[in-house]
Design a protein around this motif. Sequence first.
Motif, PDB file in Angstrom:
ATOM      1  N   SER A 208      -1.421   2.412  -3.916  1.00 19.52           N
ATOM      2  CA  SER A 208      -1.580   1.404  -2.859  1.00 19.52           C
ATOM      3  C   SER A 208      -0.985   1.888  -1.549  1.00 19.52           C
ATOM      4  N   ARG A 226      -2.375  -5.990   4.838  1.00 20.63           N
ATOM      5  CA  ARG A 226      -2.640  -6.785   3.631  1.00 20.63           C
ATOM      6  C   ARG A 226      -2.094  -6.078   2.390  1.00 20.63           C
ATOM      7  N   ILE A 227      -2.314  -4.773   2.317  1.00 15.53           N
ATOM      8  CA  ILE A 227      -1.814  -4.014   1.178  1.00 15.53           C
ATOM      9  C   ILE A 227      -0.292  -3.928   1.222  1.00 15.53           C
ATOM     10  N   GLU A 229       1.797  -5.964   2.531  1.00 17.12           N
ATOM     11  CA  GLU A 229       2.400  -7.258   2.203  1.00 17.12           C
ATOM     12  C   GLU A 229       2.527  -7.429   0.694  1.00 17.12           C
ATOM     13  N   GLY A 230       1.484  -7.042  -0.028  1.00 15.53           N
ATOM     14  CA  GLY A 230       1.544  -7.137  -1.481  1.00 15.53           C
ATOM     15  C   GLY A 230       2.608  -6.226  -2.070  1.00 15.53           C
ATOM     16  N   LEU A 231       2.710  -5.013  -1.537  1.00 15.83           N
ATOM     17  CA  LEU A 231       3.733  -4.089  -2.012  1.00 15.83           C
ATOM     18  C   LEU A 231       5.128  -4.611  -1.705  1.00 15.83           C
ATOM     19  N   GLN A 233       6.096  -7.719  -1.386  1.00 13.63           N
ATOM     20  CA  GLN A 233       6.432  -8.835  -2.274  1.00 13.63           C
ATOM     21  C   GLN A 233       6.921  -8.324  -3.621  1.00 13.63           C
ATOM     22  N   ALA A 234       6.316  -7.243  -4.089  1.00 16.43           N
ATOM     23  CA  ALA A 234       6.709  -6.680  -5.381  1.00 16.43           C
ATOM     24  C   ALA A 234       7.982  -5.840  -5.291  1.00 16.43           C
TER      25      ALA A 234
END
Length: 426
Positions: A208, A226-227, A229-231, A233-234
């Motif tokens: 990612s 967008r990518i 942000e997901g990373l 959060q994790a």
Amino acid sequence: MKLISITRVALIALAVGLLTAPAADAQRDRRSARSTQATEVLFPDAQRPDKPNRASQRGGKTLTALVKERDKENFDRVIALGLELAEDSRANDFERALALQYVGAAYIEKDDYPRAIEYLQRAVDADGLPNNHHFQTMLQVAQLQLSEELYADALVTIDRFLNESGSRKPEHLALKGNILYRLERYPEAAQLLQQAIQAHEAPPASWSQLLMASYFEMDQPQQAARIAEGLAQANPDDKALLLNLSSIYVQADMLDKAAAVLEDMRARGLFTQEREYQQLYRIYANMEGKDMQAVAVIREGLDKGILRPSAEPYTVMAQAYYFADRPQEAIEAYREAAKYATTGDTALNLARVLYEVERYAEAKQAANEALQKGLRRPGDAWIILGNTEFYGLDNRAAGIAAFEQAAKYPETKEQAERWLRQVRRR
């Protein structure tokens, strides 16, 4: 901006891990069609006919000796035995290919990756290994070429691997995506990485990150964000990732989001390096109405000893105070900035503010200091000196002399000559 890098260490570790099927085990049962059939078929869609791992009695002895030397970490001896077997006219294709594979593995252990590539490629070209090991070796070559920045060669190898092995495994698609990224073929890299991520149950975060970097290089910061942000959060404590996310927001002209990410880091005590404070105060300096926030970040960094005193933070602080209509604080900050400045531009800004608040003697001193340190536009300092002498200190002769100096410079020639004409008509 390259956001992602995959280290040579990681690539080499993966390459070593793929060197499977010890030769000694393969030789213990040379009768073994049954053993081969019991082995998991890793490449069921391969176009290449599978080959047996069958060694002669003579070749098997050499391979067994070679493995013993490898287990003792006598890698020079592994290389010598391997090359001897590979060059033996009586050796069969399997023996020759396996010997070359071990030679390549020994060179990996010796950190000689160019030679490792050479001999692993020769093992592939010998075309004697069973499919499992033949294609794994080909994959190793691609990985090592990537680690050595031989990106064009790596692309040729991975394309051959994918075509001949028939593999569409996500990790293999991701490897090609990585290579394409290094070749700056970002749309193709993004397409393959997206496929790999979607096909994997738990894709590694590095995929990612590489996809994010591809979108960034394609000037698609919204997709990259967008990518990211997901990373984030994790991985909420991954500083490098959070800093990248903030940078992507800046690229997308989303300064409020960029600042929010960094402010959260600061509040959680994650700011430990100078560049982190710099990134935040520079964002605030470019936002409307955030002058005091920029000052607060700079002061905290200086107080903690993380932000080193230098011209830049004090200049940003001075500008923030000035735009916030707090000239006295701006003057003090400019004075600090001038201590570290290597040119006279900071002292010139100090002179301007001092002149505006009618501290004429100090403005004159600052303008002269600016000239002594050197300026890109010396005429500007002479204009301030002319105004200070003529209007502030009531020194007509000195004012005229200063404007005559200003008239010598192209940046202020017209302004100074116009002023001199007006004065001389009086």
